[in-house]
Motif scaffolding. Sequence first.
Motif, PDB file in Angstrom:
ATOM      1  N   ASP A  70       0.819  -1.218   0.000  1.00  0.00           N
ATOM      2  CA  ASP A  70       0.000   0.000   0.000  1.00  0.00           C
ATOM      3  C   ASP A  70       0.849   1.263   0.000  1.00  0.00           C
ATOM      4  N   SER A  71       2.014   1.217   0.657  1.00  0.00           N
ATOM      5  CA  SER A  71       2.858   2.414   0.697  1.00  0.00           C
ATOM      6  C   SER A  71       3.435   2.724  -0.681  1.00  0.00           C
ATOM      7  N   ASP A  72       3.707   1.684  -1.482  1.00  0.00           N
ATOM      8  CA  ASP A  72       4.181   1.920  -2.846  1.00  0.00           C
ATOM      9  C   ASP A  72       3.086   2.555  -3.697  1.00  0.00           C
ATOM     10  N   ARG A  73       1.859   2.065  -3.531  1.00  0.00           N
ATOM     11  CA  ARG A  73       0.734   2.666  -4.265  1.00  0.00           C
ATOM     12  C   ARG A  73       0.539   4.120  -3.836  1.00  0.00           C
ATOM     13  N   ALA A  74       0.641   4.391  -2.532  1.00  0.00           N
ATOM     14  CA  ALA A  74       0.480   5.753  -2.040  1.00  0.00           C
ATOM     15  C   ALA A  74       1.575   6.664  -2.595  1.00  0.00           C
ATOM     16  N   TRP A  75       2.798   6.136  -2.691  1.00  0.00           N
ATOM     17  CA  TRP A  75       3.911   6.916  -3.256  1.00  0.00           C
ATOM     18  C   TRP A  75       3.589   7.314  -4.692  1.00  0.00           C
ATOM     19  N   VAL A  76       3.076   6.356  -5.460  1.00  0.00           N
ATOM     20  CA  VAL A  76       2.716   6.624  -6.858  1.00  0.00           C
ATOM     21  C   VAL A  76       1.581   7.640  -6.927  1.00  0.00           C
ATOM     22  N   HIS A  77       0.532   7.449  -6.141  1.00  0.00           N
ATOM     23  CA  HIS A  77      -0.629   8.339  -6.181  1.00  0.00           C
ATOM     24  C   HIS A  77      -0.251   9.779  -5.837  1.00  0.00           C
ATOM     25  N   GLY A  78       0.707   9.958  -4.960  1.00  0.00           N
ATOM     26  CA  GLY A  78       1.060  11.294  -4.487  1.00  0.00           C
ATOM     27  C   GLY A  78       2.129  12.001  -5.287  1.00  0.00           C
ATOM     28  N   LEU A  79       2.650  11.363  -6.340  1.00  0.00           N
ATOM     29  CA  LEU A  79       3.790  11.948  -7.042  1.00  0.00           C
ATOM     30  C   LEU A  79       3.428  13.228  -7.795  1.00  0.00           C
ATOM     31  N   GLY A  80       2.164  13.387  -8.186  1.00  0.00           N
ATOM     32  CA  GLY A  80       1.777  14.582  -8.934  1.00  0.00           C
ATOM     33  C   GLY A  80       2.098  15.865  -8.189  1.00  0.00           C
ATOM     34  N   GLU A  81       1.825  15.885  -6.892  1.00  0.00           N
ATOM     35  CA  GLU A  81       2.125  17.079  -6.093  1.00  0.00           C
ATOM     36  C   GLU A  81       3.632  17.313  -5.992  1.00  0.00           C
ATOM     37  N   VAL A  82       4.390  16.226  -5.933  1.00  0.00           N
ATOM     38  CA  VAL A  82       5.853  16.351  -5.853  1.00  0.00           C
ATOM     39  C   VAL A  82       6.390  16.966  -7.141  1.00  0.00           C
ATOM     40  N   LEU A  83       5.909  16.472  -8.291  1.00  0.00           N
ATOM     41  CA  LEU A  83       6.343  17.012  -9.580  1.00  0.00           C
ATOM     42  C   LEU A  83       5.929  18.477  -9.714  1.00  0.00           C
ATOM     43  N   SER A  84       4.693  18.792  -9.312  1.00  0.00           N
ATOM     44  CA  SER A  84       4.219  20.179  -9.386  1.00  0.00           C
ATOM     45  C   SER A  84       5.066  21.102  -8.520  1.00  0.00           C
ATOM     46  N   SER A  85       5.488  20.604  -7.359  1.00  0.00           N
ATOM     47  CA  SER A  85       6.277  21.450  -6.453  1.00  0.00           C
ATOM     48  C   SER A  85       7.635  21.785  -7.060  1.00  0.00           C
ATOM     49  N   HIS A  86       8.228  20.853  -7.797  1.00  0.00           N
ATOM     50  CA  HIS A  86       9.493  21.148  -8.490  1.00  0.00           C
ATOM     51  C   HIS A  86       9.286  22.251  -9.530  1.00  0.00           C
ATOM     52  N   LEU A  87       8.202  22.156 -10.291  1.00  0.00           N
ATOM     53  CA  LEU A  87       7.923  23.150 -11.332  1.00  0.00           C
ATOM     54  C   LEU A  87       7.644  24.528 -10.730  1.00  0.00           C
ATOM     55  N   LEU A  88       6.825  24.563  -9.681  1.00  0.00           N
ATOM     56  CA  LEU A  88       6.483  25.844  -9.057  1.00  0.00           C
ATOM     57  C   LEU A  88       7.709  26.468  -8.401  1.00  0.00           C
ATOM     58  N   HIS A  89       8.497  25.640  -7.731  1.00  0.00           N
ATOM     59  CA  HIS A  89       9.717  26.117  -7.073  1.00  0.00           C
ATOM     60  C   HIS A  89      10.643  26.773  -8.097  1.00  0.00           C
ATOM     61  N   ALA A  90      10.795  26.122  -9.258  1.00  0.00           N
ATOM     62  CA  ALA A  90      11.657  26.682 -10.303  1.00  0.00           C
ATOM     63  C   ALA A  90      11.063  27.962 -10.881  1.00  0.00           C
ATOM     64  N   ALA A  91       9.747  27.977 -11.093  1.00  0.00           N
ATOM     65  CA  ALA A  91       9.092  29.151 -11.676  1.00  0.00           C
ATOM     66  C   ALA A  91       9.205  30.379 -10.771  1.00  0.00           C
ATOM     67  N   LEU A  92       9.267  30.153  -9.467  1.00  0.00           N
ATOM     68  CA  LEU A  92       9.384  31.262  -8.507  1.00  0.00           C
ATOM     69  C   LEU A  92      10.830  31.723  -8.310  1.00  0.00           C
TER      70      LEU A  92
END
Length: 369
Positions: A70-92
Motif C-alpha cells: 500500500d505504501s508503494d501505491r500511495a507513493w505513486v498516487h502522491g507523485l503529482g504534487e511532488v512534480l508540481s512542487s518542483h515546477l512551481l519552485h523553479a518558476a518562482l
Amino acid sequence: TDALVALADAACGLRDWQPDWTLLVQRHLDTADALLPDAAVAGAAKAALEHELEGLRERLATLAAGHGDDSDRAWVHGLGEVLSSHLLHAALGGEDAGWARLDAREVLCVHPGELGVAVDWEASRDRLARWRQRHPQEHVVVTGFVASDAQGRPTTLGRNGSDHSGAIFAVLFGADELTIWTDVDGVLSADPRLVPDAVCLPMLSYAEACELAYFGARVLHPQTMAPAIRHALPIRIRNSRAPQAPGTLISTVSRGPDGLHGTPVKGLSLAEDLALLELSGAGLIGVPGTAERMFAALRQAGVSVIMISQGSSEHSICCVVRQAQAEAGRAAVVEAFAEAIDDGQAQGVNVTPDIAVLAAVGDGMVGTP
C-alpha cells in the motif's frame, strides 16, 4: 493524480503501463519548457523531474512484479504534487530567489483515525522544527496531499487532501491566515447554476461553512476546516482568476464589524441523489436500543447517513442516505430487524428514492422568528 492512479492500477493488474508512463514523462518535460523560458533553470527542473519519474518507473515495476504494498501505491498516487512542487519552485526562482521546497513526507506524520486520516501534531512539529534548521528561507513551496505514517512510509491524505494540507501546514507554520485559491469568487449564497443571482458571501463562521459544505457547496471540503477550527485559524477563499475580488473570510465569527449577521439565512445548498430510508412499527415503541441497532447495521454496511429523523417513542426512524447506497442500507436494516419484521412488530423498511435535501444555513437564524 487520475493518471497516476491509472498507472498504479495497470501495474497491479499486470497491464502494460510503460506507454502511459512515457506520455506522463513527456507531459512534464514539455510543461517545464513552456513554464521556464531560461534554459538553465528549465534544465535543472527537468533533471529533478526525470529523477522523480525514474523513481516512478521503478515503483511501477515493483508493483507489476507483485512485490509492492500500500505504501508503494500511495507513493505513486502522491507523485503529482511532488512534480508540481518542483515546477512551481523553479518558476518562482528557486533557491536563488530565497525559496525552499519541502516534500511534506519529510515532515507531516499522520495515522488512520476513526473519521479519516489524523495528524500527529507533536511529531510533525518536531520534524518541521528540524527541517527549518536546515532550511531557514522565508518562503517555502510545500507539497500537498502527501504525508508519511509513524514508520516513515509514504501515504496520502485522500482525495481533496491538498486543501487539507494547506490548513495543516498553516497551523504548523503558525500562520495568521490561510488562503485557499479556487476558481470562484468565494463562498456563494447558493449554486449559481440553479440560482443565477447568487451572491458572494463576505463572511462566514466555521459552523456556517461546515453546514454549507456538508450539504453540497463544493468550494471547501469539510475536512479542511478541522485544523482551522481547532486552532482558530481564519480561512479566506479567493479566486485565482480574479485576484482583485476580496473573497470570503471564514472564522470564528459570522458577524460584520457592526455586530450584525446581515441576514438570518446566509446561504442555501442542495444535496441531490439521495434516498429516504424508513424503519417503522408499533412494536418498536418504547423498546430501548432500536436506533442503536439500526445505525450499527448501516455502519457495518458502510452506509453514510446524511440526516436523521425519529418519530415519537421510536415508532418510526427515518434517515437520508445516498441514492447509490440505498439498497445496501435497506438490506442491512432488514437483516438487523428480521425477527421483529417476521413477528409483525415492525412493518419493514421502506425506501423513497430520488429525493433532494434543501438546507438553509445561517447562525443568525437562532432565536429569529
